[in-house]
Motif scaffolding. Structure first.
Motif, mmCIF file in Angstrom:
data_model
loop_
_atom_site.group_PDB
_atom_site.id
_atom_site.type_symbol
_atom_site.label_atom_id
_atom_site.label_comp_id
_atom_site.label_asym_id
_atom_site.label_seq_id
_atom_site.Cartn_x
_atom_site.Cartn_y
_atom_site.Cartn_z
ATOM 1 N N VAL A 365 0.827 -1.211 0.000
ATOM 2 C CA VAL A 365 0.000 0.000 0.000
ATOM 3 C C VAL A 365 0.861 1.261 0.000
ATOM 4 O O VAL A 365 0.671 2.164 -0.819
ATOM 5 C CB VAL A 365 -0.934 0.007 1.242
ATOM 6 C CG1 VAL A 365 -1.787 1.269 1.273
ATOM 7 C CG2 VAL A 365 -1.825 -1.241 1.261
ATOM 8 N N VAL A 366 1.798 1.338 0.932
ATOM 9 C CA VAL A 366 2.646 2.524 1.072
ATOM 10 C C VAL A 366 4.109 2.100 1.269
ATOM 11 O O VAL A 366 4.422 0.921 1.231
ATOM 12 C CB VAL A 366 2.188 3.417 2.261
ATOM 13 C CG1 VAL A 366 0.853 4.059 1.962
ATOM 14 C CG2 VAL A 366 2.135 2.613 3.559
ATOM 15 N N GLY A 367 4.982 3.064 1.458
ATOM 16 C CA GLY A 367 6.390 2.773 1.730
ATOM 17 C C GLY A 367 7.280 2.903 0.510
ATOM 18 O O GLY A 367 8.497 2.896 0.622
ATOM 19 N N SER A 368 6.674 3.010 -0.675
ATOM 20 C CA SER A 368 7.464 3.223 -1.887
ATOM 21 C C SER A 368 6.670 4.083 -2.861
ATOM 22 O O SER A 368 5.454 4.206 -2.735
ATOM 23 C CB SER A 368 7.829 1.886 -2.539
ATOM 24 O OG SER A 368 6.660 1.207 -2.962
ATOM 25 N N LEU A 369 7.379 4.687 -3.801
ATOM 26 C CA LEU A 369 6.718 5.481 -4.847
ATOM 27 C C LEU A 369 6.720 4.655 -6.122
ATOM 28 O O LEU A 369 7.688 4.647 -6.879
ATOM 29 C CB LEU A 369 7.448 6.819 -5.044
ATOM 30 C CG LEU A 369 7.466 7.751 -3.832
ATOM 31 C CD1 LEU A 369 8.235 9.037 -4.151
ATOM 32 C CD2 LEU A 369 6.049 8.097 -3.370
ATOM 33 N N GLU A 370 5.641 3.937 -6.317
ATOM 34 C CA GLU A 370 5.483 3.077 -7.482
ATOM 35 C C GLU A 370 4.047 3.198 -7.948
ATOM 36 O O GLU A 370 3.138 3.344 -7.110
ATOM 37 C CB GLU A 370 5.755 1.615 -7.107
ATOM 38 C CG GLU A 370 7.162 1.337 -6.640
ATOM 39 C CD GLU A 370 7.325 -0.125 -6.199
ATOM 40 O OE1 GLU A 370 7.557 -0.974 -7.052
ATOM 41 O OE2 GLU A 370 7.194 -0.390 -4.981
ATOM 42 N N PRO A 371 3.810 3.105 -9.271
ATOM 43 C CA PRO A 371 2.434 3.180 -9.746
ATOM 44 C C PRO A 371 1.550 2.154 -9.036
ATOM 45 O O PRO A 371 1.933 0.995 -8.871
ATOM 46 C CB PRO A 371 2.564 2.845 -11.242
ATOM 47 C CG PRO A 371 3.954 3.252 -11.593
ATOM 48 C CD PRO A 371 4.774 2.974 -10.359
#
Ligand SMILES: [Zn+2]
Length: 484
Positions: A365-371
């Motif tokens: 869900v979160v923790g990285s910037l990925e599409p």
């Protein structure tokens, strides 16, 4: 700098030309790249993105775009007493909060502390916070804690606890289950854990609390490996009774044996390292150096603003410094020199983002910037700061150079929470007034003498204990030899 108004909600936002720390599996760093946010999600990451009509353009050049940071253990309610215990030891903390004055806190005091603590987190780019809320003497207190967090634009987990009663008492009250069903959405935005400590009493009275957690479908977060308070016995009892299950969080995990570390690793547990806390409080040496050898996944935390900072930059810096200090110190004790340090800045940025997400079951869900990930985004950029250039080593810059004042923008779930260095849609005056009332009330309850005494613990004239902080594996170290 003139303040630019935050964009209306609903419009896509693109951060243009920043250094993007994606924190994806490959830890891809993209120089001069864009991050496009549409709705609640990261829609695209890459150079020169095409964006939908009406997208808000944000100049991120010279700045760093990274995922929101995650704090897996913070006693938000204590923020109402910010800095009061700056010179405390853990013993003094226990005496003040557990034995003497913690019970004075009313629901409105929990609200006040939680509100300012939650705002402080968002302001610093900490988009997800576990509120380790261990003064919920009644469900009215818990209502207040939740009210404050829901008034703040962040992602939260209520870790429900109560130091004023045994875990076996409060966790089995019928009103707890009712409260959880009524107030906790238990979705991506607002989760739930049970928070209690296991003292090592052979009768294992905490069994009932573990059973309550199981009944509620909640993970357990526990202060484990705290010198003089919780030790290997607590881990062993939880393990032997089958309660060390996947996704439980072991806070500090500082003073523990290899057996305990193996039990945590083997049962899918996570650690929450609060290095600023462990450094001055006495739980044991900040634990990342020990536990990373056992493959225990690490998240970071700030613990409490009654002593320490409430931001991820401080947590990362303290963790890195303590870990590296230990590595050098251990080597020196055997006559060696560390020529290549093993813990890198990118590792602690990983712990502060992905590590936290994984610990909370939010890894997809979160923790990285990925599409496809939710858009919890932090822009570190400060045109007025001489510390923002040159930007050569982005991970190093985040860990060693940046501060909360450099956080220009924060999005949570795609929504603007901080814009142009200012919190958005927040009544800071109301928070200040609420905290002011709490401080005035507590000060009145304690009386001026007690209030001042509590903040200024006396230094004993003679040594009370002969070095209570003895680490067996430090026996040969110079610090100890010189005392003998
Ligand atoms: Zn704590």
């Amino acid at each position: 700098m003139t303040s630019k108004p935050a964009p209306e909600t609903g419009r896509p936002i693109v951060f243009r030309g920043g250094t993007v720390l994606t924190m994806d599996d490959a830890r891809t760093v993209l120089p001069d790249a864009d991050v496009l946010v549409v709705g609640t999600d990261v829609a695209a990451v890459g150079p020169h993105l095409e964006v939908p009509e009406g997208t808000v353009e944000v100049d991120a050049s010279g700045g760093i775009v990274m995922p929101g940071m995650i704090d897996t253990h913070r006693h938000l309610w204590q923020t109402a007493m910010r800095g009061y215990g700056a010179d405390w030891t853990l013993t003094q903390y226990f005496v003040w909060n557990y034995l003497s004055y913690g019970k004075l806190f009313r629901p409105q005091d929990i609200y006040a502390g939680n509100l300012v603590g939650a705002l402080e987190a968002i302001d610093a780019g900490v988009t997800t916070t576990v509120d380790w809320s261990h003064n919920l003497q009644t469900t009215d207190h818990a209502e207040a804690a939740v009210d404050a967090m829901q008034a703040t634009p962040g992602r939260f987990v209520l870790a429900y606890g109560n130091i004023q009663a045994g875990p076996w008492e409060w966790s089995t009250r019928p009103e707890l289950a009712d409260f959880v069903n009524r107030r906790i959405p238990r979705d991506e935005m607002f989760g739930f854990q049970l928070a209690f400590d296991v003292t090592g009493d052979p009768a294992f009275p905490e069994k009932a609390a573990y059973e309550a957690a199981r009944e509620l479908g909640a993970k357990v977060t526990t202060h484990a490996g705290v010198w003089g308070a919780t030790n290997d016995d607590g881990i062993r009892l939880a393990y032997e009774n089958g309660f060390m299950t996947e996704g439980n969080i072991y806070v500090h995990a500082a003073t523990l044996s290899t057996d305990s570390y193996q039990r945590i690793a083997g049962t899918g547990g996570f650690a929450s390292v609060a290095a600023e806390s462990e450094s001055s409080c006495g739980q044991g040496y900040p634990s990342s150096w020990s536990i990373r050898k056992h493959g225990i996944p690490i998240s970071l935390s700030n613990d409490t603003s009654v002593w320490w900072s409430g931001d991820g930059f401080s947590a990362m810096r303290a963790t890195l410094n303590a870990d590296r200090a230990r590595e050098h110190h251990e080597a020196h004790a055997t006559g060696d020199t560390v020529t290549n340090i093993s813990l890198r800045c990118e590792d602690v940025v990983g712990w502060a983002t992905r590590g936290g997400a994984d610990a909370l079951g939010l890894g997809s869900v979160v923790g990285s910037l990925e599409p496809g990930r939710r858009a919890d985004v932090v822009l570190i950029r400060n045109e007025d700061s001489p510390v923002m250039f040159p930007l050569l080593n982005p991970y190093g810059h985040v860990v060693m150079q940046a501060q909360r004042g450099d956080v220009q923008a924060v999005l949570v779930n795609g929504k603007v929470a901080k814009w142009d260095h200012k919190l958005v849609g927040v009544d800071l005056g109301a928070a200040r007034a609420a905290v002011g009332e709490t401080v005035e009330y507590l000060r009145g309850q304690l009386g001026e003498e007690e209030w001042v005494k509590g903040m200024n613990p006396e230094i004993p004239e003679s040594k009370v204990l002969d070095n209570p902080y003895t680490y067996t594996d430090y026996a040969s170290a110079d610090t100890h030899k010189s005392k003998e």
